[in-house]
Scaffold this motif. Structure first.
Motif, PDB file in Angstrom:
ATOM      1  N   TYR A  35      32.210  22.567  36.234  1.00 44.06           N
ATOM      2  CA  TYR A  35      31.643  22.470  37.594  1.00 44.06           C
ATOM      3  C   TYR A  35      30.144  22.751  37.568  1.00 44.06           C
ATOM      4  O   TYR A  35      29.362  22.112  38.274  1.00 44.06           O
ATOM      5  CB  TYR A  35      32.377  23.438  38.541  1.00 44.06           C
ATOM      6  N   ARG A  36      29.756  23.710  36.726  1.00 46.13           N
ATOM      7  CA  ARG A  36      28.331  24.034  36.615  1.00 46.13           C
ATOM      8  C   ARG A  36      27.542  22.837  36.075  1.00 46.13           C
ATOM      9  O   ARG A  36      26.424  22.568  36.521  1.00 46.13           O
ATOM     10  CB  ARG A  36      28.153  25.237  35.673  1.00 46.13           C
ATOM     11  N   ALA A  37      28.127  22.127  35.102  1.00 44.63           N
ATOM     12  CA  ALA A  37      27.433  20.980  34.508  1.00 44.63           C
ATOM     13  C   ALA A  37      27.198  19.882  35.553  1.00 44.63           C
ATOM     14  O   ALA A  37      26.119  19.283  35.616  1.00 44.63           O
ATOM     15  CB  ALA A  37      28.237  20.436  33.325  1.00 44.63           C
ATOM     16  N   ARG A 127      39.593  28.957  38.683  1.00 46.13           N
ATOM     17  CA  ARG A 127      40.076  29.445  39.982  1.00 46.13           C
ATOM     18  C   ARG A 127      41.470  28.902  40.309  1.00 46.13           C
ATOM     19  O   ARG A 127      42.225  29.497  41.036  1.00 46.13           O
ATOM     20  CB  ARG A 127      39.142  28.986  41.114  1.00 46.13           C
ATOM     21  N   ASP A 128      41.726  27.709  39.784  1.00 47.35           N
ATOM     22  CA  ASP A 128      42.926  26.965  40.184  1.00 47.35           C
ATOM     23  C   ASP A 128      43.802  26.601  38.991  1.00 47.35           C
ATOM     24  O   ASP A 128      44.620  25.700  39.083  1.00 47.35           O
ATOM     25  CB  ASP A 128      42.474  25.657  40.849  1.00 47.35           C
ATOM     26  N   GLN A 129      43.600  27.287  37.888  1.00 45.31           N
ATOM     27  CA  GLN A 129      44.290  26.861  36.665  1.00 45.31           C
ATOM     28  C   GLN A 129      45.806  27.101  36.748  1.00 45.31           C
ATOM     29  O   GLN A 129      46.598  26.257  36.366  1.00 45.31           O
ATOM     30  CB  GLN A 129      43.682  27.569  35.439  1.00 45.31           C
ATOM     31  N   GLN A 177      28.031  36.019  48.643  1.00 43.83           N
ATOM     32  CA  GLN A 177      28.023  34.665  49.230  1.00 43.83           C
ATOM     33  C   GLN A 177      29.076  33.780  48.571  1.00 43.83           C
ATOM     34  O   GLN A 177      29.817  33.063  49.228  1.00 43.83           O
ATOM     35  CB  GLN A 177      26.665  34.016  49.012  1.00 43.83           C
ATOM     36  N   ARG A 178      29.139  33.877  47.227  1.00 39.47           N
ATOM     37  CA  ARG A 178      30.112  33.057  46.510  1.00 39.47           C
ATOM     38  C   ARG A 178      31.528  33.497  46.866  1.00 39.47           C
ATOM     39  O   ARG A 178      32.431  32.683  46.955  1.00 39.47           O
ATOM     40  CB  ARG A 178      29.875  33.157  45.000  1.00 39.47           C
ATOM     41  N   ASP A 179      31.707  34.808  47.085  1.00 39.63           N
ATOM     42  CA  ASP A 179      33.026  35.299  47.503  1.00 39.63           C
ATOM     43  C   ASP A 179      33.444  34.663  48.819  1.00 39.63           C
ATOM     44  O   ASP A 179      34.585  34.273  48.991  1.00 39.63           O
ATOM     45  CB  ASP A 179      32.992  36.818  47.725  1.00 39.63           C
TER      46      ASP A 179
HETATM   47  O1   DC Z   1      33.698  30.907  36.801  1.00 32.24           O
HETATM   48  P1   DC Z   1      32.261  30.411  37.063  1.00 32.24           P
HETATM   49  O2   DC Z   1      31.380  31.450  37.717  1.00 32.24           O
HETATM   50  O3   DC Z   1      31.605  29.841  35.847  1.00 32.24           O
HETATM   51  O4   DC Z   1      32.439  29.210  38.120  1.00 32.24           O
HETATM   52  C1   DC Z   1      31.341  28.483  38.587  1.00 32.24           C
HETATM   53  C2   DC Z   1      31.661  27.857  39.933  1.00 32.24           C
HETATM   54  O5   DC Z   1      32.665  26.840  39.775  1.00 32.24           O
HETATM   55  C3   DC Z   1      32.166  28.784  41.033  1.00 32.24           C
HETATM   56  O6   DC Z   1      31.500  28.422  42.246  1.00 32.24           O
HETATM   57  C4   DC Z   1      33.630  28.468  41.184  1.00 32.24           C
HETATM   58  C5   DC Z   1      33.749  27.067  40.670  1.00 32.24           C
HETATM   59  N1   DC Z   1      34.988  26.813  39.947  1.00 32.24           N
HETATM   60  C6   DC Z   1      35.975  26.120  40.596  1.00 32.24           C
HETATM   61  O7   DC Z   1      35.807  25.776  41.779  1.00 32.24           O
HETATM   62  N2   DC Z   1      37.135  25.822  39.932  1.00 32.24           N
HETATM   63  C7   DC Z   1      37.321  26.209  38.665  1.00 32.24           C
HETATM   64  N3   DC Z   1      38.460  25.886  38.034  1.00 32.24           N
HETATM   65  C8   DC Z   1      36.322  26.926  37.989  1.00 32.24           C
HETATM   66  C9   DC Z   1      35.154  27.238  38.664  1.00 32.24           C
END
Ligand code: DC
Length: 231
Positions: A35-37, A127-129, A177-179
Protein backbone atom coordinates in the motif's frame (compact mmCIF):
# COMPACT_ATOMS: atom_id res chain seq x y z
CA UNK A 1 1.02 -23.22 7.15
CA UNK A 2 -0.37 -19.70 6.77
CA UNK A 3 -0.05 -17.40 9.80
CA UNK A 4 -1.64 -13.95 9.78
CA UNK A 5 -0.71 -11.04 12.03
CA UNK A 6 -2.98 -8.00 11.93
CA UNK A 7 -2.96 -4.86 14.01
CA UNK A 8 -2.60 -1.08 14.03
CA UNK A 9 0.56 0.92 13.30
CA UNK A 10 3.20 0.41 15.99
CA UNK A 11 1.58 -2.66 17.53
CA UNK A 12 4.86 -4.50 16.94
CA UNK A 13 3.43 -6.68 14.19
CA UNK A 14 6.15 -6.06 11.59
CA UNK A 15 9.06 -6.97 13.85
CA UNK A 16 7.12 -9.85 15.36
CA UNK A 17 6.10 -11.19 11.93
CA UNK A 18 9.68 -11.00 10.66
CA UNK A 19 11.12 -12.75 13.71
CA UNK A 20 8.41 -15.39 13.81
CA UNK A 21 8.97 -16.18 10.13
CA UNK A 22 12.74 -16.44 10.73
CA UNK A 23 12.21 -18.79 13.70
CA UNK A 24 9.89 -21.01 11.64
CA UNK A 25 12.13 -20.71 8.57
CA UNK A 26 9.24 -19.66 6.32
CA UNK A 27 8.81 -16.48 4.21
CA UNK A 28 7.30 -13.28 5.52
CA UNK A 29 5.00 -10.87 3.66
CA UNK A 30 4.71 -7.17 4.57
CA UNK A 31 1.42 -6.09 2.93
CA UNK A 32 1.63 -2.53 4.30
CA UNK A 33 4.70 -2.08 2.07
CA UNK A 34 2.50 -2.74 -0.97
CA UNK A 35 0.00 0.00 0.00
CA UNK A 36 2.89 2.33 0.78
CA UNK A 37 4.42 1.70 -2.65
CA UNK A 38 1.17 2.64 -4.42
CA UNK A 39 0.90 5.79 -2.27
CA UNK A 40 4.48 6.75 -3.14
CA UNK A 41 3.82 6.30 -6.85
CA UNK A 42 0.61 8.36 -6.61
CA UNK A 43 2.53 11.16 -4.87
CA UNK A 44 5.41 10.99 -7.37
CA UNK A 45 3.14 11.03 -10.41
CA UNK A 46 0.74 13.68 -9.09
CA UNK A 47 -2.19 11.24 -9.20
CA UNK A 48 -5.04 12.85 -7.22
CA UNK A 49 -5.55 10.98 -3.95
CA UNK A 50 -9.28 11.64 -4.14
CA UNK A 51 -9.71 9.96 -7.53
CA UNK A 52 -10.52 6.26 -6.91
CA UNK A 53 -10.52 5.32 -10.60
CA UNK A 54 -7.12 6.88 -11.24
CA UNK A 55 -5.68 5.20 -8.13
CA UNK A 56 -7.11 1.82 -9.12
CA UNK A 57 -5.63 2.13 -12.59
CA UNK A 58 -2.31 3.15 -11.07
CA UNK A 59 -2.35 0.06 -8.79
CA UNK A 60 -3.15 -2.19 -11.77
CA UNK A 61 -0.27 -0.72 -13.77
CA UNK A 62 2.31 -1.03 -11.00
CA UNK A 63 4.76 -3.88 -10.67
CA UNK A 64 5.61 -4.55 -7.03
CA UNK A 65 8.24 -7.08 -6.04
CA UNK A 66 8.95 -7.82 -2.41
CA UNK A 67 11.91 -9.51 -0.86
CA UNK A 68 11.02 -9.88 2.81
CA UNK A 69 14.04 -11.31 4.62
CA UNK A 70 14.64 -11.94 8.33
CA UNK A 71 16.37 -8.58 8.78
CA UNK A 72 15.12 -6.49 5.86
CA UNK A 73 12.20 -5.79 3.53
CA UNK A 74 13.34 -4.81 0.04
CA UNK A 75 10.60 -3.30 -2.09
CA UNK A 76 10.96 -2.84 -5.84
CA UNK A 77 8.35 -0.73 -7.62
CA UNK A 78 8.45 -0.81 -11.43
CA UNK A 79 12.08 -1.92 -11.15
CA UNK A 80 13.18 0.81 -8.69
CA UNK A 81 14.21 0.16 -5.11
CA UNK A 82 11.78 2.17 -2.95
CA UNK A 83 12.47 0.36 0.35
CA UNK A 84 13.47 3.54 2.16
CA UNK A 85 11.23 6.04 0.37
CA UNK A 86 8.03 4.20 1.38
CA UNK A 87 8.84 4.60 5.11
CA UNK A 88 8.91 8.42 5.19
CA UNK A 89 6.37 10.32 7.29
CA UNK A 90 5.05 11.93 4.10
CA UNK A 91 4.18 8.55 2.58
CA UNK A 92 2.82 7.25 5.94
CA UNK A 93 0.46 10.22 6.11
CA UNK A 94 -0.99 9.57 2.65
CA UNK A 95 -1.14 5.79 2.52
CA UNK A 96 -4.50 5.42 4.25
CA UNK A 97 -6.13 7.59 1.52
CA UNK A 98 -4.89 5.08 -1.04
CA UNK A 99 -5.68 2.00 1.08
CA UNK A 100 -9.27 3.21 1.43
CA UNK A 101 -9.99 2.76 -2.29
CA UNK A 102 -11.80 -0.57 -2.89
CA UNK A 103 -10.29 -0.96 -6.39
CA UNK A 104 -6.75 -0.59 -5.03
CA UNK A 105 -7.51 -3.14 -2.30
CA UNK A 106 -8.89 -5.58 -4.82
CA UNK A 107 -5.70 -5.42 -6.90
CA UNK A 108 -3.41 -5.82 -3.88
CA UNK A 109 -5.51 -8.53 -2.20
CA UNK A 110 -5.30 -10.55 -5.41
CA UNK A 111 -1.50 -10.12 -5.50
CA UNK A 112 -1.29 -11.24 -1.85
CA UNK A 113 -3.40 -14.34 -2.49
CA UNK A 114 -1.24 -15.22 -5.49
CA UNK A 115 1.87 -14.95 -3.29
CA UNK A 116 0.14 -17.14 -0.66
CA UNK A 117 -0.74 -19.78 -3.26
CA UNK A 118 2.83 -19.83 -4.58
CA UNK A 119 4.55 -19.96 -1.20
CA UNK A 120 2.02 -22.18 0.64
CA UNK A 121 3.70 -21.42 3.98
CA UNK A 122 4.19 -17.84 5.15
CA UNK A 123 3.72 -15.29 7.90
CA UNK A 124 1.76 -12.35 6.52
CA UNK A 125 1.03 -9.07 8.27
CA UNK A 126 -1.35 -6.17 7.66
CA UNK A 127 -4.87 -5.20 8.65
CA UNK A 128 -7.07 -7.63 6.78
CA UNK A 129 -4.92 -10.71 6.41
CA UNK A 130 -6.88 -12.97 8.77
CA UNK A 131 -10.30 -11.59 7.86
CA UNK A 132 -10.30 -10.92 4.11
CA UNK A 133 -7.17 -12.18 2.42
CA UNK A 134 -6.59 -15.52 4.17
CA UNK A 135 -9.79 -16.32 6.09
CA UNK A 136 -8.75 -20.00 6.23
CA UNK A 137 -5.32 -19.26 7.71
CA UNK A 138 -4.03 -21.84 10.20
CA UNK A 139 -3.23 -19.35 12.97
CA UNK A 140 -4.50 -15.77 13.16
CA UNK A 141 -3.07 -13.15 15.52
CA UNK A 142 -4.24 -9.63 16.26
CA UNK A 143 -1.67 -7.45 18.05
CA UNK A 144 -2.40 -4.16 19.78
CA UNK A 145 -0.80 -1.67 22.20
CA UNK A 146 -1.62 1.72 23.74
CA UNK A 147 -1.26 4.71 21.39
CA UNK A 148 1.55 6.22 23.52
CA UNK A 149 3.53 3.00 23.30
CA UNK A 150 2.92 2.65 19.57
CA UNK A 151 4.02 6.26 18.95
CA UNK A 152 7.16 5.66 21.04
CA UNK A 153 8.08 2.60 18.92
CA UNK A 154 7.39 4.42 15.65
CA UNK A 155 9.41 7.47 16.79
CA UNK A 156 12.46 5.32 17.52
CA UNK A 157 12.10 3.54 14.17
CA UNK A 158 11.99 6.88 12.33
CA UNK A 159 15.06 8.15 14.20
CA UNK A 160 16.88 4.92 13.35
CA UNK A 161 15.91 5.47 9.69
CA UNK A 162 17.54 8.93 9.82
CA UNK A 163 14.36 11.10 10.01
CA UNK A 164 15.86 13.64 12.41
CA UNK A 165 13.36 16.49 11.86
CA UNK A 166 10.40 14.64 13.32
CA UNK A 167 9.20 15.20 16.91
CA UNK A 168 7.52 12.67 19.21
CA UNK A 169 4.35 14.80 19.29
CA UNK A 170 4.12 14.73 15.48
CA UNK A 171 4.43 10.96 15.48
CA UNK A 172 1.78 10.62 18.19
CA UNK A 173 -0.55 12.91 16.23
CA UNK A 174 0.10 10.88 13.06
CA UNK A 175 -0.64 7.61 14.90
CA UNK A 176 -3.88 9.06 16.31
CA UNK A 177 -5.00 10.30 12.89
CA UNK A 178 -4.21 6.95 11.31
CA UNK A 179 -6.07 5.23 14.16
CA UNK A 180 -9.16 7.29 13.37
CA UNK A 181 -8.96 6.30 9.69
CA UNK A 182 -8.04 2.73 10.48
CA UNK A 183 -10.71 2.29 13.12
CA UNK A 184 -13.44 3.36 10.74
CA UNK A 185 -12.11 0.98 8.14
CA UNK A 186 -10.71 -1.91 10.14
CA UNK A 187 -12.51 -2.16 13.46
CA UNK A 188 -14.97 -4.75 12.15
CA UNK A 189 -12.19 -6.69 10.45
CA UNK A 190 -9.71 -6.87 13.27
CA UNK A 191 -11.60 -9.59 15.08
CA UNK A 192 -11.74 -12.43 12.60
CA UNK A 193 -13.01 -15.73 13.99
CA UNK A 194 -10.46 -17.86 15.82
CA UNK A 195 -8.04 -14.95 16.20
CA UNK A 196 -5.68 -14.71 19.15
CA UNK A 197 -5.46 -11.14 20.50
CA UNK A 198 -2.31 -10.00 22.24
CA UNK A 199 -1.78 -6.62 23.93
CA UNK A 200 1.95 -5.88 23.50
CA UNK A 201 2.04 -2.61 25.51
CA UNK A 202 4.04 -4.13 28.37
CA UNK A 203 5.81 -6.84 26.42
CA UNK A 204 9.29 -6.87 24.89
CA UNK A 205 9.57 -8.02 21.29
CA UNK A 206 11.26 -11.18 22.55
CA UNK A 207 8.24 -11.95 24.76
CA UNK A 208 5.83 -11.28 21.89
CA UNK A 209 7.69 -13.65 19.55
CA UNK A 210 7.87 -16.35 22.26
CA UNK A 211 4.11 -16.05 22.77
CA UNK A 212 3.42 -16.32 19.02
CA UNK A 213 5.75 -19.31 18.72
CA UNK A 214 4.01 -21.02 21.63
CA UNK A 215 0.63 -20.63 19.93
CA UNK A 216 1.96 -21.86 16.58
CA UNK A 217 3.58 -24.90 18.23
CA UNK A 218 0.32 -25.70 20.07
CA UNK A 219 -1.45 -25.56 16.76
CA UNK A 220 1.14 -27.78 15.05
CA UNK A 221 0.91 -30.30 17.93
CA UNK A 222 -2.90 -30.34 17.70
CA UNK A 223 -2.73 -30.94 13.94
CA UNK A 224 -0.19 -33.74 14.37
CA UNK A 225 -2.50 -35.38 16.92
CA UNK A 226 -5.46 -35.23 14.52
CA UNK A 227 -3.33 -36.68 11.71
CA UNK A 228 -2.03 -39.55 13.84
CA UNK A 229 -5.57 -40.34 15.08
CA UNK A 230 -6.68 -40.61 11.46
CA UNK A 231 -3.85 -42.97 10.40
O1 DC B 1 1.42 -1.54 8.46
P1 DC B 1 1.85 -0.23 7.76
O2 DC B 1 2.00 0.94 8.71
O3 DC B 1 3.07 -0.40 6.91
O4 DC B 1 0.62 0.12 6.78
C1 DC B 1 0.66 1.23 5.94
C2 DC B 1 -0.75 1.66 5.58
O5 DC B 1 -1.37 0.67 4.75
C3 DC B 1 -1.72 1.91 6.73
O6 DC B 1 -2.45 3.11 6.44
C4 DC B 1 -2.68 0.76 6.71
C5 DC B 1 -2.63 0.27 5.30
N1 DC B 1 -2.74 -1.17 5.17
C6 DC B 1 -3.95 -1.69 4.76
O7 DC B 1 -4.90 -0.92 4.57
N2 DC B 1 -4.07 -3.04 4.59
C7 DC B 1 -3.04 -3.86 4.81
N3 DC B 1 -3.19 -5.18 4.61
C8 DC B 1 -1.81 -3.35 5.23
C9 DC B 1 -1.68 -1.99 5.43
Amino acid sequence: MIITIDGPAGSGKSTAARKLAAALEIPYLDTGAMYRAIALKALNTGTPLDDPDALTELARDTRIELDCGPTHVRVMMDGHDVSEAIRSMHVSEHTSAVARVPGVRQVLVEKQRTIGRQLKSLVTEGRDQGSVVFPDADVKFVLDASDMKRAERRYHELLADGEEQVTFDEVLENIRQRDDNDRRQWAPLLAPGRSIRIDTTHMTIHEVVERLLEEVRNRQAAEAKVLSAKS
